[in-house]
Scaffold this active site. Structure first.
Site, PDB file in Angstrom:
ATOM      1  N   HIS A 121       0.866  -1.179   0.000  1.00  0.00           N
ATOM      2  CA  HIS A 121       0.000   0.000   0.000  1.00  0.00           C
ATOM      3  C   HIS A 121       0.904   1.231   0.000  1.00  0.00           C
ATOM      4  O   HIS A 121       2.007   1.183   0.551  1.00  0.00           O
ATOM      5  CB  HIS A 121      -0.851  -0.059   1.276  1.00  0.00           C
ATOM      6  CG  HIS A 121      -1.897   0.996   1.407  1.00  0.00           C
ATOM      7  ND1 HIS A 121      -1.626   2.273   1.798  1.00  0.00           N
ATOM      8  CD2 HIS A 121      -3.237   0.939   1.219  1.00  0.00           C
ATOM      9  CE1 HIS A 121      -2.753   2.975   1.853  1.00  0.00           C
ATOM     10  NE2 HIS A 121      -3.747   2.188   1.497  1.00  0.00           N
ATOM     11  N   ASP A 198       3.281  -4.566   7.801  1.00  0.00           N
ATOM     12  CA  ASP A 198       2.036  -3.819   7.667  1.00  0.00           C
ATOM     13  C   ASP A 198       0.892  -4.786   7.978  1.00  0.00           C
ATOM     14  O   ASP A 198       0.587  -5.689   7.187  1.00  0.00           O
ATOM     15  CB  ASP A 198       1.917  -3.267   6.239  1.00  0.00           C
ATOM     16  CG  ASP A 198       0.623  -2.483   6.045  1.00  0.00           C
ATOM     17  OD1 ASP A 198      -0.259  -2.558   6.925  1.00  0.00           O
ATOM     18  OD2 ASP A 198       0.500  -1.819   5.005  1.00  0.00           O
ATOM     19  N   GLN A 201      -4.300  -5.083   7.066  1.00  0.00           N
ATOM     20  CA  GLN A 201      -5.323  -6.018   6.560  1.00  0.00           C
ATOM     21  C   GLN A 201      -5.237  -7.390   7.236  1.00  0.00           C
ATOM     22  O   GLN A 201      -6.016  -8.283   6.899  1.00  0.00           O
ATOM     23  CB  GLN A 201      -5.178  -6.201   5.042  1.00  0.00           C
ATOM     24  CG  GLN A 201      -5.398  -4.933   4.239  1.00  0.00           C
ATOM     25  CD  GLN A 201      -6.833  -4.401   4.319  1.00  0.00           C
ATOM     26  OE1 GLN A 201      -7.762  -5.101   4.746  1.00  0.00           O
ATOM     27  NE2 GLN A 201      -7.027  -3.159   3.919  1.00  0.00           N
ATOM     28  N   LYS A 224     -10.174  -0.290  10.713  1.00  0.00           N
ATOM     29  CA  LYS A 224     -10.374  -1.460   9.851  1.00  0.00           C
ATOM     30  C   LYS A 224     -10.714  -2.700  10.682  1.00  0.00           C
ATOM     31  O   LYS A 224     -10.763  -3.813  10.157  1.00  0.00           O
ATOM     32  CB  LYS A 224      -9.115  -1.726   9.030  1.00  0.00           C
ATOM     33  CG  LYS A 224      -8.839  -0.659   7.974  1.00  0.00           C
ATOM     34  CD  LYS A 224      -7.650  -1.041   7.130  1.00  0.00           C
ATOM     35  CE  LYS A 224      -7.055   0.110   6.379  1.00  0.00           C
ATOM     36  NZ  LYS A 224      -7.830   0.527   5.207  1.00  0.00           N
ATOM     37  N   CYS A 362      -4.820   2.496  -3.590  1.00  0.00           N
ATOM     38  CA  CYS A 362      -3.558   2.983  -2.996  1.00  0.00           C
ATOM     39  C   CYS A 362      -2.445   1.965  -3.182  1.00  0.00           C
ATOM     40  O   CYS A 362      -1.612   1.758  -2.294  1.00  0.00           O
ATOM     41  CB  CYS A 362      -3.718   3.311  -1.510  1.00  0.00           C
ATOM     42  SG  CYS A 362      -4.910   4.597  -1.198  1.00  0.00           S
TER      43      CYS A 362
HETATM   44  N1  PMP Z   1      -1.739  -0.748   4.591  1.00  0.00           N
HETATM   45  C1  PMP Z   1      -2.723  -1.429   4.019  1.00  0.00           C
HETATM   46  C2  PMP Z   1      -2.437  -2.812   3.513  1.00  0.00           C
HETATM   47  C3  PMP Z   1      -3.984  -0.879   3.907  1.00  0.00           C
HETATM   48  O1  PMP Z   1      -4.978  -1.567   3.317  1.00  0.00           O
HETATM   49  C4  PMP Z   1      -4.222   0.427   4.396  1.00  0.00           C
HETATM   50  C5  PMP Z   1      -5.572   1.099   4.275  1.00  0.00           C
HETATM   51  N2  PMP Z   1      -6.209   0.916   3.056  1.00  0.00           N
HETATM   52  C6  PMP Z   1      -3.154   1.090   5.000  1.00  0.00           C
HETATM   53  C7  PMP Z   1      -1.935   0.491   5.093  1.00  0.00           C
HETATM   54  C8  PMP Z   1      -3.307   2.482   5.533  1.00  0.00           C
HETATM   55  O2  PMP Z   1      -4.216   2.538   6.559  1.00  0.00           O
HETATM   56  P1  PMP Z   1      -4.695   3.965   7.100  1.00  0.00           P
HETATM   57  O3  PMP Z   1      -5.267   4.681   5.924  1.00  0.00           O
HETATM   58  O4  PMP Z   1      -5.702   3.636   8.139  1.00  0.00           O
HETATM   59  O5  PMP Z   1      -3.470   4.633   7.643  1.00  0.00           O
END
Ligand code: PMP
Length: 407
Positions: A121, A198, A201, A224, A362
């Site tokens: 991401h 990370d 998810q 999430k 993203c």
């Molecule tokens: N890493 C992953 C794999 C994500 O899916 C996301 C959110 N889509 C993020 C990081 C970032 O999370 P946040 O926008 O809550 O900071």
């Protein structure tokens, strides 16, 4: 086994007249909150609200206790050895940036290397691009194969004595790839590199134990995983936190302040400058209680079953192209239907009450590698059931019919 009708009854959003017919398939972006979480937040503001760590009066002590108990709750949820290893942030993104500024600025030198994966991401890529630019370091990429999987053997070829960090997601938000982390982490450690996982998810969907993983850093977001917006977590091994500089400065993060210089508070408070999101932390702890009440094994099994069913039902649809590993994957299904633009598809499905994601998620490097501008994405959580999958399939067939004159 999860009883979805019972679970859904806990989520006030689904009971609103305007949402009665909603099929919500975008939990990878953000989830909804059960009343237990909403009530915990409400109760904090009604009963215990004050600025923590500062007041000598009992109400402030209660606010401090609520905040620090939430920290212990988070530590227990991810198997951290000590609650001091948990730093509250606004979200996973801020947690990565805290490591980039607090750790990498000190430990990454010119000519050093940071390894990221093509699956990341933007939150776990752009901060490392900036570190590389600032520090004169090099970014190296662990590539995914046609199925969307990474290979630990390829990592061996990337590692060297210049490797400082491996930044790797546990589950891809774009393709659903589940990375079995231990071999990657062991290889990185053997080469002397640290590993940032990370967990945005993964932590919401499966039991994650930072000590079993031997992760140096783990980041995730409360929103999430049924928790509130605006609260996230950086877990780091205590020795790394001790070796990090704060990246925000001001109130509460100091132990003493002179005219021209200051000393920092202990870990983890030196990383939490200013008044913190106490209600957010309390809400996140309540979300963890809720998930543990169901059992993370049951949550994971439910997500797996629904995802398998979705893949099974979507795969035979003519001109529907599925991306990512099959059949085992996180609860994320990315696809394109004929040449219908994913935004058009998402807008069409919205008319039928079905909320899916469309775009680059993203993860533009993933899209570039696949030669795509965008995909449609359905993601599942504990309040989804088989009927939601059926409604998605029906909606897609209707979309194909509707758009056929332009295809
Ligand atoms: N890493 C992953 C794999 C994500 O899916 C996301 C959110 N889509 C993020 C990081 C970032 O999370 P946040 O926008 O809550 O900071």
């Amino acid at each position: 086994m999860i009883e979805v009708s019972k679970i859904r009854a806990d989520f006030p959003l689904f009971a609103q007249p305007e949402n009665r017919d909603l099929v919500y398939l975008d939990s990878a972006a953000t989830t909804h909150r059960p009343r237990q979480v909403l009530e915990a937040i409400d109760e904090f503001y009604r009963r215990d609200n004050a600025n923590p760590h500062r007041g000598a009066y009992r109400l402030a002590e209660r606010a401090t206790t609520a905040y620090e108990s939430a920290r212990s709750r988070v530590a227990a949820f991810i198997g951290a050895g000590r609650s001091e290893e948990v730093v509250f942030t606004r979200n996973a993104t801020e947690a990565v940036n805290l490591v980039a500024w607090g750790w990498a600025e000190r430990h990454v030198r010119e000519g050093d290397e940071i390894i990221v994966t093509e699956l990341e991401h933007h939150s776990n890529l752009v901060p490392w691009q900036m570190v590389a630019q600032r520090r004169g370091a090099k970014l190296r990429f662990l590539e995914f194969d046609q199925a969307g999987n990474l290979d630990p053997v390829q990592l061996e070829g990337l590692l060297s004595e210049r490797s400082r960090l491996l930044a790797i997601t546990q589950v891809s938000n774009a393709l659903g790839t589940i990375n079995p982390l231990r071999p990657f982490i062991d290889k990185a450690h053997a080469a002397g590199a640290l590993v940032l996982v990370d967990g945005a998810q993964s932590v919401p969907h499966t039991a994650v134990d930072v000590r079993a993983l031997d992760a140096d850093f783990l980041v995730f977001s409360g929103h999430k995983m049924l928790g509130p917006l605006g609260i996230g977590v950086l877990y780091a091994k205590i020795e790394h936190l001790e070796a990090m500089e704060p990246f925000l400065f001001g109130g509460d993060m100091i132990s003493s302040v002179g005219y021209h210089s200051s000393e920092w508070n202990d870990v983890p408070w030196k990383f939490e400058a200013g008044t913190q999101n106490v209600a957010g932390a309390v809400g996140l702890a309540a979300a963890m209680d809720y998930l543990d009440g169901i059992g993370m094994e049951a949550v994971a099994e439910h997500d797996r079953r629904l995802t398998r069913l979705a893949v099974e039902k979507l795969a035979p649809i003519d001109q529907l192209h599925l991306y990512g590993p099959m059949p085992e994957r996180g609860p994320v299904v990315s696809f394109n239907l004929a040449t219908i633009h994913p935004h058009d598809l998402a807008t069409f499905l919205d008319q039928k009450g079905i909320a899916i994601r469309s775009g680059h998620h993203c993860a533009q490097v993933v899209m570039r590698k696949l030669g795509l501008a965008a995909t449609a994405r359905a993601s599942f959580y504990l309040y989804n059931d088989e009927q939601d999958v059926e409604r998605l399939v029906t909606g897609l067939l209707q979309a194909k019919d509707y758009f056929k004159k332009w295809l």
